[in-house]
Design a protein around this motif. Sequence first.
Motif, PDB file in Angstrom:
ATOM      1  N   SER A   1      -0.984  -3.833   6.290  1.00  0.00           N
ATOM      2  CA  SER A   1      -0.282  -4.043   7.564  1.00  0.00           C
ATOM      3  C   SER A   1      -1.247  -4.513   8.659  1.00  0.00           C
ATOM      4  CB  SER A   1       0.453  -2.775   7.993  1.00  0.00           C
ATOM      5  OG  SER A   1      -0.463  -1.726   8.158  1.00  0.00           O
TER       6      SER A   1
ATOM      7  N   TYR B   1      16.955   6.021  11.203  1.00  0.00           N
ATOM      8  CA  TYR B   1      16.337   5.381  10.034  1.00  0.00           C
ATOM      9  C   TYR B   1      17.411   4.720   9.137  1.00  0.00           C
ATOM     10  CZ  TYR B   1      14.214   5.056   5.373  1.00  0.00           C
ATOM     11  OH  TYR B   1      13.798   4.610   4.136  1.00  0.00           O
TER      12      TYR B   1
ATOM     13  N   ASN C   1       1.566  -8.157   9.625  1.00  0.00           N
ATOM     14  CA  ASN C   1       2.367  -7.076  10.217  1.00  0.00           C
ATOM     15  C   ASN C   1       3.780  -7.539  10.560  1.00  0.00           C
ATOM     16  OD1 ASN C   1       3.294  -4.956  12.220  1.00  0.00           O
ATOM     17  ND2 ASN C   1       1.296  -4.155  11.586  1.00  0.00           N
ATOM     18  N   LEU C   2       4.729  -6.677  10.252  1.00  0.00           N
ATOM     19  CA  LEU C   2       6.136  -6.998  10.535  1.00  0.00           C
ATOM     20  C   LEU C   2       6.393  -7.119  12.034  1.00  0.00           C
ATOM     21  CD1 LEU C   2       7.730  -4.556   7.946  1.00  0.00           C
ATOM     22  CD2 LEU C   2       7.962  -7.036   7.904  1.00  0.00           C
TER      23      LEU C   2
ATOM     24  N   THR D   1       9.029   4.411   7.369  1.00  0.00           N
ATOM     25  CA  THR D   1       9.788   5.369   6.554  1.00  0.00           C
ATOM     26  C   THR D   1       9.781   6.788   7.133  1.00  0.00           C
ATOM     27  OG1 THR D   1       7.824   5.746   5.197  1.00  0.00           O
ATOM     28  CG2 THR D   1       9.386   4.111   4.390  1.00  0.00           C
TER      29      THR D   1
ATOM     30  N   LYS E   1      18.142   0.605   8.326  1.00  0.00           N
ATOM     31  CA  LYS E   1      18.165   0.012   6.985  1.00  0.00           C
ATOM     32  C   LYS E   1      19.544  -0.604   6.712  1.00  0.00           C
ATOM     33  CE  LYS E   1      15.034   0.582   4.298  1.00  0.00           C
ATOM     34  NZ  LYS E   1      13.755  -0.151   4.058  1.00  0.00           N
TER      35      LYS E   1
ATOM     36  N   LEU F   1       9.044  -4.396   0.581  1.00  0.00           N
ATOM     37  CA  LEU F   1       9.022  -2.935   0.427  1.00  0.00           C
ATOM     38  C   LEU F   1       8.643  -2.241   1.732  1.00  0.00           C
ATOM     39  CD1 LEU F   1       6.915  -2.819  -2.892  1.00  0.00           C
ATOM     40  CD2 LEU F   1       9.403  -2.949  -2.684  1.00  0.00           C
TER      41      LEU F   1
ATOM     42  N   SER G   1       0.824  -1.217   0.000  1.00  0.00           N
ATOM     43  CA  SER G   1       0.000   0.000   0.000  1.00  0.00           C
ATOM     44  C   SER G   1       0.855   1.263   0.000  1.00  0.00           C
ATOM     45  CB  SER G   1      -0.901   0.017   1.242  1.00  0.00           C
ATOM     46  OG  SER G   1      -0.089  -0.011   2.409  1.00  0.00           O
ATOM     47  N   GLY G   2       2.175   1.104   0.025  1.00  0.00           N
ATOM     48  CA  GLY G   2       3.075   2.269   0.023  1.00  0.00           C
ATOM     49  C   GLY G   2       3.262   2.798  -1.394  1.00  0.00           C
ATOM     50  N   GLN G   3       4.074   3.825  -1.506  1.00  0.00           N
ATOM     51  CA  GLN G   3       4.268   4.474  -2.811  1.00  0.00           C
ATOM     52  C   GLN G   3       4.831   3.497  -3.857  1.00  0.00           C
ATOM     53  OE1 GLN G   3       5.608   8.733  -2.713  1.00  0.00           O
ATOM     54  NE2 GLN G   3       6.821   7.940  -1.026  1.00  0.00           N
ATOM     55  N   VAL G   4       5.875   2.785  -3.467  1.00  0.00           N
ATOM     56  CA  VAL G   4       6.508   1.865  -4.422  1.00  0.00           C
ATOM     57  C   VAL G   4       5.600   0.662  -4.655  1.00  0.00           C
ATOM     58  CG1 VAL G   4       8.571   0.494  -4.903  1.00  0.00           C
ATOM     59  CG2 VAL G   4       8.782   2.613  -3.602  1.00  0.00           C
TER      60      VAL G   4
ATOM     61  N   VAL H   1      11.943   9.232  -2.741  1.00  0.00           N
ATOM     62  CA  VAL H   1      10.879   8.634  -3.576  1.00  0.00           C
ATOM     63  C   VAL H   1       9.595   9.474  -3.515  1.00  0.00           C
ATOM     64  CG1 VAL H   1       9.399   6.605  -3.864  1.00  0.00           C
ATOM     65  CG2 VAL H   1      11.804   6.310  -3.206  1.00  0.00           C
TER      66      VAL H   1
HETATM   67  N1  LIG Z   1      10.150   7.174   0.563  1.00  0.00           N
HETATM   68  C1  LIG Z   1      11.434   7.406   0.315  1.00  0.00           C
HETATM   69  O1  LIG Z   1      11.874   8.549   0.076  1.00  0.00           O
HETATM   70  C2  LIG Z   1      12.413   6.253   0.292  1.00  0.00           C
HETATM   71  C3  LIG Z   1      13.772   6.517  -0.030  1.00  0.00           C
HETATM   72  C4  LIG Z   1      14.658   5.437  -0.029  1.00  0.00           C
HETATM   73  C5  LIG Z   1      14.232   4.155   0.257  1.00  0.00           C
HETATM   74  N2  LIG Z   1      12.919   3.950   0.588  1.00  0.00           N
HETATM   75  C6  LIG Z   1      12.502   2.591   0.917  1.00  0.00           C
HETATM   76  O2  LIG Z   1      11.590   2.153  -0.083  1.00  0.00           O
HETATM   77  C7  LIG Z   1      10.619   1.271   0.466  1.00  0.00           C
HETATM   78  C8  LIG Z   1       9.232   1.722   0.045  1.00  0.00           C
HETATM   79  O3  LIG Z   1       9.053   3.065   0.459  1.00  0.00           O
HETATM   80  P1  LIG Z   1       7.677   3.825   0.242  1.00  0.00           P
HETATM   81  O4  LIG Z   1       8.001   5.277   0.030  1.00  0.00           O
HETATM   82  O5  LIG Z   1       6.829   3.090  -0.758  1.00  0.00           O
HETATM   83  O6  LIG Z   1       7.046   3.673   1.694  1.00  0.00           O
HETATM   84  P2  LIG Z   1       5.652   4.231   2.248  1.00  0.00           P
HETATM   85  O7  LIG Z   1       4.874   4.890   1.177  1.00  0.00           O
HETATM   86  O8  LIG Z   1       5.965   4.987   3.498  1.00  0.00           O
HETATM   87  O9  LIG Z   1       4.888   2.879   2.650  1.00  0.00           O
HETATM   88  C9  LIG Z   1       5.355   2.072   3.691  1.00  0.00           C
HETATM   89  C10 LIG Z   1       4.675   0.730   3.567  1.00  0.00           C
HETATM   90  O10 LIG Z   1       5.157  -0.085   4.623  1.00  0.00           O
HETATM   91  C11 LIG Z   1       4.037  -0.665   5.270  1.00  0.00           C
HETATM   92  N3  LIG Z   1       4.345  -0.892   6.689  1.00  0.00           N
HETATM   93  C12 LIG Z   1       4.823   0.004   7.578  1.00  0.00           C
HETATM   94  N4  LIG Z   1       4.939  -0.589   8.795  1.00  0.00           N
HETATM   95  C13 LIG Z   1       4.535  -1.877   8.643  1.00  0.00           C
HETATM   96  C14 LIG Z   1       4.444  -2.983   9.515  1.00  0.00           C
HETATM   97  N5  LIG Z   1       4.755  -2.887  10.820  1.00  0.00           N
HETATM   98  N6  LIG Z   1       3.994  -4.161   9.020  1.00  0.00           N
HETATM   99  C15 LIG Z   1       3.658  -4.283   7.727  1.00  0.00           C
HETATM  100  N7  LIG Z   1       3.729  -3.263   6.845  1.00  0.00           N
HETATM  101  C16 LIG Z   1       4.162  -2.074   7.295  1.00  0.00           C
HETATM  102  C17 LIG Z   1       2.929   0.362   5.118  1.00  0.00           C
HETATM  103  O11 LIG Z   1       1.680  -0.287   5.304  1.00  0.00           O
HETATM  104  P3  LIG Z   1       0.390   0.564   5.810  1.00  0.00           P
HETATM  105  O12 LIG Z   1       0.134   1.602   4.779  1.00  0.00           O
HETATM  106  O13 LIG Z   1      -0.685  -0.446   5.894  1.00  0.00           O
HETATM  107  O14 LIG Z   1       0.813   1.136   7.128  1.00  0.00           O
HETATM  108  C18 LIG Z   1       3.168   0.806   3.674  1.00  0.00           C
HETATM  109  O15 LIG Z   1       2.577  -0.104   2.782  1.00  0.00           O
HETATM  110  C19 LIG Z   1      10.852   1.295   1.982  1.00  0.00           C
HETATM  111  O16 LIG Z   1      11.557   0.131   2.338  1.00  0.00           O
HETATM  112  C20 LIG Z   1      11.727   2.514   2.221  1.00  0.00           C
HETATM  113  O17 LIG Z   1      12.573   2.344   3.338  1.00  0.00           O
HETATM  114  C21 LIG Z   1      11.998   4.962   0.589  1.00  0.00           C
END
Ligand SMILES: NC(=O)c1ccc[n+]([C@@H]2O[C@H](COP(=O)([O-])OP(=O)(O)OC[C@H]3O[C@@H](n4cnc5c(N)ncnc54)[C@H](OP(=O)(O)O)[C@@H]3O)[C@@H](O)[C@H]2O)c1
Length: 281
Positions: free
Chosen positions: A31, A124, A35-36, A61, A128, A57, A9-12, A150
Amino acid sequence: MRLFITGGSGQVGRALRKRLPPNWTVWAPSSQQWNLENLPEGLATLDTLRPDWVVHLAAWTDVDGCERDPARAFRINTEATAHLARWAARKGVRFLFISTDFVFDGAKRRPYTEDDPPHPLQVYGETKQKAEVRILEWSGEYWILRTSWVYGEGKNFVLSVLKWAQQYETLRIAMDQESVPTSAEDLAQAILCLLHDPPSPGVYHVTHPDSATRVAWVQAILEICGIRKNIQPVPSSTFPNPAKRPVYSVLSTERWQRYGCYAFPSWKEALKRYLQEQCGF
Ligand SMILES: NC(=O)c1ccc[n+]([C@@H]2O[C@H](COP(=O)([O-])OP(=O)(O)OC[C@H]3O[C@@H](n4cnc5c(N)ncnc54)[C@H](OP(=O)(O)O)[C@@H]3O)[C@@H](O)[C@H]2O)c1
Protein backbone atom coordinates in the motif's frame (compact mmCIF):
# COMPACT_ATOMS: atom_id res chain seq x y z
CA MET A 1 -1.23 -14.67 -17.47
CA ARG A 2 -0.66 -11.13 -16.22
CA LEU A 3 -2.11 -10.44 -12.78
CA PHE A 4 -2.34 -7.23 -10.78
CA ILE A 5 -3.15 -7.98 -7.12
CA THR A 6 -4.22 -5.31 -4.63
CA GLY A 7 -3.92 -6.25 -0.95
CA GLY A 8 -1.20 -8.79 -1.68
CA SER A 9 0.16 -8.37 1.87
CA GLY A 10 -3.19 -9.25 3.50
CA GLN A 11 -4.29 -12.68 4.67
CA VAL A 12 -5.89 -13.71 1.38
CA GLY A 13 -3.22 -11.99 -0.69
CA ARG A 14 -0.37 -13.86 0.99
CA ALA A 15 -2.11 -17.21 0.62
CA LEU A 16 -2.82 -16.54 -3.05
CA ARG A 17 0.67 -15.32 -3.91
CA LYS A 18 2.21 -18.52 -2.52
CA ARG A 19 0.16 -20.58 -4.99
CA LEU A 20 0.56 -18.65 -8.23
CA PRO A 21 2.27 -20.50 -11.08
CA PRO A 22 5.86 -19.26 -11.55
CA ASN A 23 5.30 -18.53 -15.24
CA TRP A 24 2.59 -15.91 -14.51
CA THR A 25 3.57 -12.24 -14.43
CA VAL A 26 2.38 -10.91 -11.10
CA TRP A 27 2.37 -7.43 -9.60
CA ALA A 28 1.40 -7.19 -5.94
CA PRO A 29 2.55 -3.79 -4.70
CA SER A 30 2.36 -2.78 -1.05
CA SER A 31 0.00 0.00 0.00
CA GLN A 32 3.05 2.28 0.23
CA GLN A 33 3.87 1.65 -3.43
CA TRP A 34 0.30 1.63 -4.74
CA ASN A 35 -2.51 3.12 -2.68
CA LEU A 36 -6.26 3.06 -3.18
CA GLU A 37 -6.36 6.62 -1.84
CA ASN A 38 -4.20 7.79 -4.72
CA LEU A 39 -5.96 6.24 -7.66
CA PRO A 40 -5.22 8.64 -10.48
CA GLU A 41 -1.59 7.56 -10.14
CA GLY A 42 -2.63 3.95 -9.46
CA LEU A 43 -4.65 3.74 -12.67
CA ALA A 44 -1.80 5.25 -14.68
CA THR A 45 0.41 2.41 -13.39
CA LEU A 46 -2.21 -0.10 -14.48
CA ASP A 47 -2.33 1.49 -17.94
CA THR A 48 1.39 0.81 -18.24
CA LEU A 49 1.31 -2.75 -16.89
CA ARG A 50 -1.69 -3.95 -18.94
CA PRO A 51 -2.71 -6.92 -16.78
CA ASP A 52 -5.24 -9.57 -17.90
CA TRP A 53 -6.80 -9.58 -14.43
CA VAL A 54 -7.16 -7.18 -11.53
CA VAL A 55 -7.57 -9.24 -8.36
CA HIS A 56 -8.86 -6.65 -5.92
CA LEU A 57 -8.31 -7.99 -2.39
CA ALA A 58 -7.36 -4.73 -0.67
CA ALA A 59 -9.84 -3.14 1.69
CA TRP A 60 -10.01 -1.36 4.97
CA THR A 61 -11.10 -4.46 6.92
CA ASP A 62 -11.18 -2.92 10.41
CA VAL A 63 -14.94 -3.14 10.98
CA ASP A 64 -14.95 -0.84 14.02
CA GLY A 65 -12.44 1.55 12.40
CA CYS A 66 -14.82 1.91 9.43
CA GLU A 67 -17.62 2.78 11.85
CA ARG A 68 -15.48 5.52 13.42
CA ASP A 69 -14.35 7.02 10.11
CA PRO A 70 -17.03 6.33 7.46
CA ALA A 71 -15.63 8.89 5.01
CA ARG A 72 -12.30 7.05 4.84
CA ALA A 73 -14.08 3.68 4.68
CA PHE A 74 -16.19 4.74 1.68
CA ARG A 75 -13.17 6.29 -0.02
CA ILE A 76 -11.10 3.11 0.22
CA ASN A 77 -13.70 0.35 0.05
CA THR A 78 -16.33 1.83 -2.26
CA GLU A 79 -15.01 4.72 -4.34
CA ALA A 80 -11.62 3.20 -5.11
CA THR A 81 -13.24 -0.13 -6.00
CA ALA A 82 -15.68 1.65 -8.33
CA HIS A 83 -12.80 3.44 -10.11
CA LEU A 84 -10.85 0.21 -10.49
CA ALA A 85 -13.89 -1.66 -11.82
CA ARG A 86 -14.61 1.11 -14.32
CA TRP A 87 -10.99 1.08 -15.46
CA ALA A 88 -11.12 -2.70 -15.88
CA ALA A 89 -14.41 -2.61 -17.82
CA ARG A 90 -13.11 0.09 -20.18
CA LYS A 91 -9.88 -1.78 -20.85
CA GLY A 92 -11.46 -5.23 -21.18
CA VAL A 93 -9.57 -6.47 -18.11
CA ARG A 94 -11.16 -9.16 -15.91
CA PHE A 95 -11.99 -7.97 -12.41
CA LEU A 96 -12.21 -10.08 -9.26
CA PHE A 97 -13.48 -8.52 -6.02
CA ILE A 98 -13.82 -10.00 -2.55
CA SER A 99 -16.91 -9.00 -0.63
CA THR A 100 -18.32 -10.04 2.70
CA ASP A 101 -21.09 -11.82 4.60
CA PHE A 102 -21.51 -8.50 6.45
CA VAL A 103 -23.62 -7.25 3.53
CA PHE A 104 -26.44 -9.21 5.24
CA ASP A 105 -28.32 -8.27 8.42
CA GLY A 106 -28.87 -11.79 9.78
CA ALA A 107 -32.66 -11.62 9.96
CA LYS A 108 -33.09 -14.58 7.58
CA ARG A 109 -31.61 -17.22 9.92
CA ARG A 110 -31.07 -19.59 6.98
CA PRO A 111 -28.02 -19.59 4.67
CA TYR A 112 -27.98 -16.51 2.44
CA THR A 113 -27.93 -17.07 -1.31
CA GLU A 114 -26.48 -14.69 -3.88
CA ASP A 115 -30.04 -13.60 -4.73
CA ASP A 116 -30.98 -12.48 -1.21
CA PRO A 117 -31.21 -8.70 -0.91
CA PRO A 118 -28.30 -7.27 1.10
CA HIS A 119 -28.99 -5.08 4.10
CA PRO A 120 -25.79 -4.24 5.96
CA LEU A 121 -25.93 -3.27 9.63
CA GLN A 122 -22.64 -1.39 9.82
CA VAL A 123 -20.48 0.97 7.73
CA TYR A 124 -17.99 -1.73 6.67
CA GLY A 125 -20.77 -3.90 5.19
CA GLU A 126 -22.31 -0.85 3.56
CA THR A 127 -19.01 0.14 1.92
CA LYS A 128 -18.59 -3.35 0.47
CA GLN A 129 -22.23 -3.63 -0.64
CA LYS A 130 -22.08 -0.23 -2.34
CA ALA A 131 -18.85 -1.34 -4.03
CA GLU A 132 -20.70 -4.39 -5.39
CA VAL A 133 -23.41 -2.13 -6.80
CA ARG A 134 -20.84 0.16 -8.42
CA ILE A 135 -19.07 -2.83 -10.01
CA LEU A 136 -22.35 -3.99 -11.51
CA GLU A 137 -22.81 -0.56 -13.12
CA TRP A 138 -19.96 -1.33 -15.53
CA SER A 139 -20.67 -4.06 -18.01
CA GLY A 140 -17.24 -5.59 -17.66
CA GLU A 141 -16.25 -9.15 -16.85
CA TYR A 142 -16.42 -9.21 -13.06
CA TRP A 143 -16.51 -11.84 -10.34
CA ILE A 144 -17.67 -10.84 -6.85
CA LEU A 145 -16.76 -13.48 -4.28
CA ARG A 146 -18.42 -13.06 -0.89
CA THR A 147 -16.73 -14.78 2.01
CA SER A 148 -16.75 -14.64 5.83
CA TRP A 149 -14.64 -14.75 9.03
CA VAL A 150 -11.27 -15.15 7.27
CA TYR A 151 -8.16 -16.37 9.09
CA GLY A 152 -4.70 -16.89 7.62
CA GLU A 153 -1.29 -15.26 7.88
CA GLY A 154 -1.86 -11.95 9.69
CA LYS A 155 -4.05 -10.49 12.39
CA ASN A 156 -7.17 -12.61 12.84
CA PHE A 157 -9.67 -14.00 15.38
CA VAL A 158 -8.03 -17.44 15.72
CA LEU A 159 -4.72 -15.91 16.76
CA SER A 160 -6.55 -13.53 19.11
CA VAL A 161 -8.19 -16.51 20.84
CA LEU A 162 -4.80 -18.19 21.29
CA LYS A 163 -3.43 -14.96 22.77
CA TRP A 164 -6.41 -14.54 25.15
CA ALA A 165 -6.00 -18.17 26.22
CA GLN A 166 -2.49 -17.34 27.44
CA GLN A 167 -3.78 -14.36 29.42
CA TYR A 168 -7.13 -15.40 30.92
CA GLU A 169 -8.75 -18.42 32.61
CA THR A 170 -12.18 -17.56 31.18
CA LEU A 171 -12.82 -16.29 27.65
CA ARG A 172 -15.96 -14.20 27.15
CA ILE A 173 -17.28 -14.95 23.68
CA ALA A 174 -20.27 -13.56 21.78
CA MET A 175 -23.07 -16.13 21.96
CA ASP A 176 -25.21 -14.59 19.21
CA GLN A 177 -23.10 -14.80 16.05
CA GLU A 178 -23.07 -17.55 13.44
CA SER A 179 -21.23 -17.64 10.12
CA VAL A 180 -18.48 -19.69 8.42
CA PRO A 181 -14.86 -19.42 9.58
CA THR A 182 -12.94 -19.34 6.29
CA SER A 183 -9.39 -20.50 5.78
CA ALA A 184 -7.44 -18.01 3.64
CA GLU A 185 -5.57 -21.02 2.21
CA ASP A 186 -8.76 -22.64 0.91
CA LEU A 187 -10.09 -19.32 -0.33
CA ALA A 188 -6.84 -18.80 -2.24
CA GLN A 189 -7.18 -22.25 -3.85
CA ALA A 190 -10.70 -21.30 -4.91
CA ILE A 191 -9.51 -18.00 -6.39
CA LEU A 192 -6.71 -19.74 -8.26
CA CYS A 193 -9.18 -22.23 -9.68
CA LEU A 194 -11.40 -19.37 -10.83
CA LEU A 195 -8.49 -17.55 -12.48
CA HIS A 196 -7.62 -20.70 -14.45
CA ASP A 197 -11.15 -21.52 -15.51
CA PRO A 198 -13.68 -18.79 -14.66
CA PRO A 199 -17.39 -19.57 -14.36
CA SER A 200 -19.95 -17.10 -15.76
CA PRO A 201 -19.32 -13.64 -14.35
CA GLY A 202 -21.41 -12.70 -11.32
CA VAL A 203 -21.67 -13.02 -7.57
CA TYR A 204 -20.55 -16.21 -5.78
CA HIS A 205 -20.54 -17.18 -2.12
CA VAL A 206 -17.18 -18.83 -1.55
CA THR A 207 -16.42 -20.56 1.72
CA HIS A 208 -16.67 -23.92 3.50
CA PRO A 209 -19.99 -25.75 3.22
CA ASP A 210 -20.85 -25.82 6.94
CA SER A 211 -21.30 -23.13 9.59
CA ALA A 212 -20.28 -22.41 13.18
CA THR A 213 -21.38 -20.21 16.02
CA ARG A 214 -18.59 -18.03 17.37
CA VAL A 215 -18.66 -20.07 20.58
CA ALA A 216 -18.30 -23.36 18.63
CA TRP A 217 -15.41 -21.84 16.72
CA VAL A 218 -13.59 -20.92 19.94
CA GLN A 219 -14.32 -24.34 21.44
CA ALA A 220 -12.79 -25.97 18.38
CA ILE A 221 -9.68 -23.74 18.51
CA LEU A 222 -9.07 -24.62 22.17
CA GLU A 223 -9.83 -28.33 21.72
CA ILE A 224 -7.59 -28.73 18.70
CA CYS A 225 -4.72 -27.05 20.53
CA GLY A 226 -5.39 -29.04 23.73
CA ILE A 227 -5.96 -25.86 25.77
CA ARG A 228 -8.25 -26.07 28.82
CA LYS A 229 -10.00 -22.77 29.47
CA ASN A 230 -13.54 -21.76 30.36
CA ILE A 231 -15.76 -20.16 27.75
CA GLN A 232 -18.38 -17.76 29.00
CA PRO A 233 -20.98 -17.11 26.27
CA VAL A 234 -22.20 -13.50 26.50
CA PRO A 235 -24.40 -11.32 24.28
CA SER A 236 -22.51 -9.26 21.66
CA SER A 237 -23.93 -6.16 23.30
CA THR A 238 -21.56 -6.84 26.25
CA PHE A 239 -18.64 -5.66 24.10
CA PRO A 240 -18.34 -1.91 23.56
CA ASN A 241 -17.76 -2.20 19.78
CA PRO A 242 -19.06 0.69 17.69
CA ALA A 243 -20.07 -1.58 14.77
CA LYS A 244 -22.98 -4.01 15.01
CA ARG A 245 -22.34 -7.57 13.81
CA PRO A 246 -25.09 -9.69 12.24
CA VAL A 247 -26.33 -12.53 14.46
CA TYR A 248 -26.42 -14.83 11.44
CA SER A 249 -24.48 -14.43 8.19
CA VAL A 250 -23.98 -17.98 6.92
CA LEU A 251 -23.46 -17.99 3.15
CA SER A 252 -25.03 -20.69 1.01
CA THR A 253 -22.33 -21.99 -1.34
CA GLU A 254 -24.56 -24.00 -3.68
CA ARG A 255 -23.75 -21.82 -6.70
CA TRP A 256 -20.03 -22.25 -6.09
CA GLN A 257 -20.47 -26.00 -5.61
CA ARG A 258 -22.38 -26.28 -8.91
CA TYR A 259 -19.46 -24.58 -10.65
CA GLY A 260 -17.43 -27.46 -9.20
CA CYS A 261 -13.96 -25.97 -9.39
CA TYR A 262 -12.64 -26.27 -5.83
CA ALA A 263 -14.37 -28.33 -3.12
CA PHE A 264 -13.81 -26.79 0.30
CA PRO A 265 -13.29 -29.17 3.25
CA SER A 266 -15.40 -28.62 6.39
CA TRP A 267 -14.42 -25.51 8.35
CA LYS A 268 -13.13 -27.73 11.19
CA GLU A 269 -10.83 -29.74 8.92
CA ALA A 270 -9.36 -26.51 7.58
CA LEU A 271 -8.95 -25.13 11.10
CA LYS A 272 -7.08 -28.29 12.22
CA ARG A 273 -4.67 -27.90 9.32
CA TYR A 274 -4.09 -24.23 10.20
CA LEU A 275 -3.59 -24.89 13.90
CA GLN A 276 -1.10 -27.68 13.22
CA GLU A 277 1.24 -24.91 12.13
CA GLN A 278 0.19 -22.33 14.74
CA CYS A 279 0.28 -24.45 17.88
CA GLY A 280 2.28 -27.41 16.60
CA PHE A 281 0.16 -30.09 18.26
N1 LIG B 1 -10.91 -10.72 7.06
C1 LIG B 1 -12.16 -11.14 6.99
O1 LIG B 1 -12.73 -11.72 7.94
C2 LIG B 1 -12.95 -10.94 5.71
C3 LIG B 1 -14.28 -11.44 5.64
C4 LIG B 1 -14.99 -11.23 4.46
C5 LIG B 1 -14.43 -10.56 3.39
N2 LIG B 1 -13.16 -10.07 3.51
C6 LIG B 1 -12.59 -9.35 2.37
O2 LIG B 1 -11.50 -10.10 1.86
C7 LIG B 1 -10.50 -9.25 1.34
C8 LIG B 1 -9.14 -9.65 1.90
O3 LIG B 1 -9.22 -9.60 3.31
P1 LIG B 1 -7.95 -9.89 4.22
O4 LIG B 1 -8.45 -10.52 5.49
O5 LIG B 1 -6.88 -10.57 3.42
O6 LIG B 1 -7.51 -8.40 4.56
P2 LIG B 1 -6.30 -7.89 5.48
O7 LIG B 1 -5.49 -9.03 5.97
O8 LIG B 1 -6.88 -6.93 6.46
O9 LIG B 1 -5.41 -7.07 4.43
C9 LIG B 1 -5.89 -5.89 3.84
C10 LIG B 1 -5.01 -5.58 2.65
O10 LIG B 1 -5.51 -4.39 2.06
C11 LIG B 1 -4.41 -3.51 1.87
N3 LIG B 1 -4.87 -2.12 1.96
C12 LIG B 1 -5.59 -1.56 2.95
N4 LIG B 1 -5.78 -0.24 2.68
C13 LIG B 1 -5.18 0.00 1.49
C14 LIG B 1 -5.05 1.15 0.67
N5 LIG B 1 -5.54 2.34 1.04
N6 LIG B 1 -4.37 1.04 -0.49
C15 LIG B 1 -3.85 -0.14 -0.88
N7 LIG B 1 -3.95 -1.27 -0.15
C16 LIG B 1 -4.61 -1.20 1.02
C17 LIG B 1 -3.46 -3.84 3.00
O11 LIG B 1 -2.16 -3.37 2.65
P3 LIG B 1 -1.09 -3.00 3.82
O12 LIG B 1 -0.85 -4.24 4.59
O13 LIG B 1 0.10 -2.54 3.07
O14 LIG B 1 -1.77 -1.93 4.62
C18 LIG B 1 -3.56 -5.36 3.02
O15 LIG B 1 -2.73 -5.92 2.03
C19 LIG B 1 -10.93 -7.82 1.70
O16 LIG B 1 -11.50 -7.23 0.56
C20 LIG B 1 -12.00 -8.01 2.77
O17 LIG B 1 -12.95 -6.97 2.74
C21 LIG B 1 -12.40 -10.26 4.63
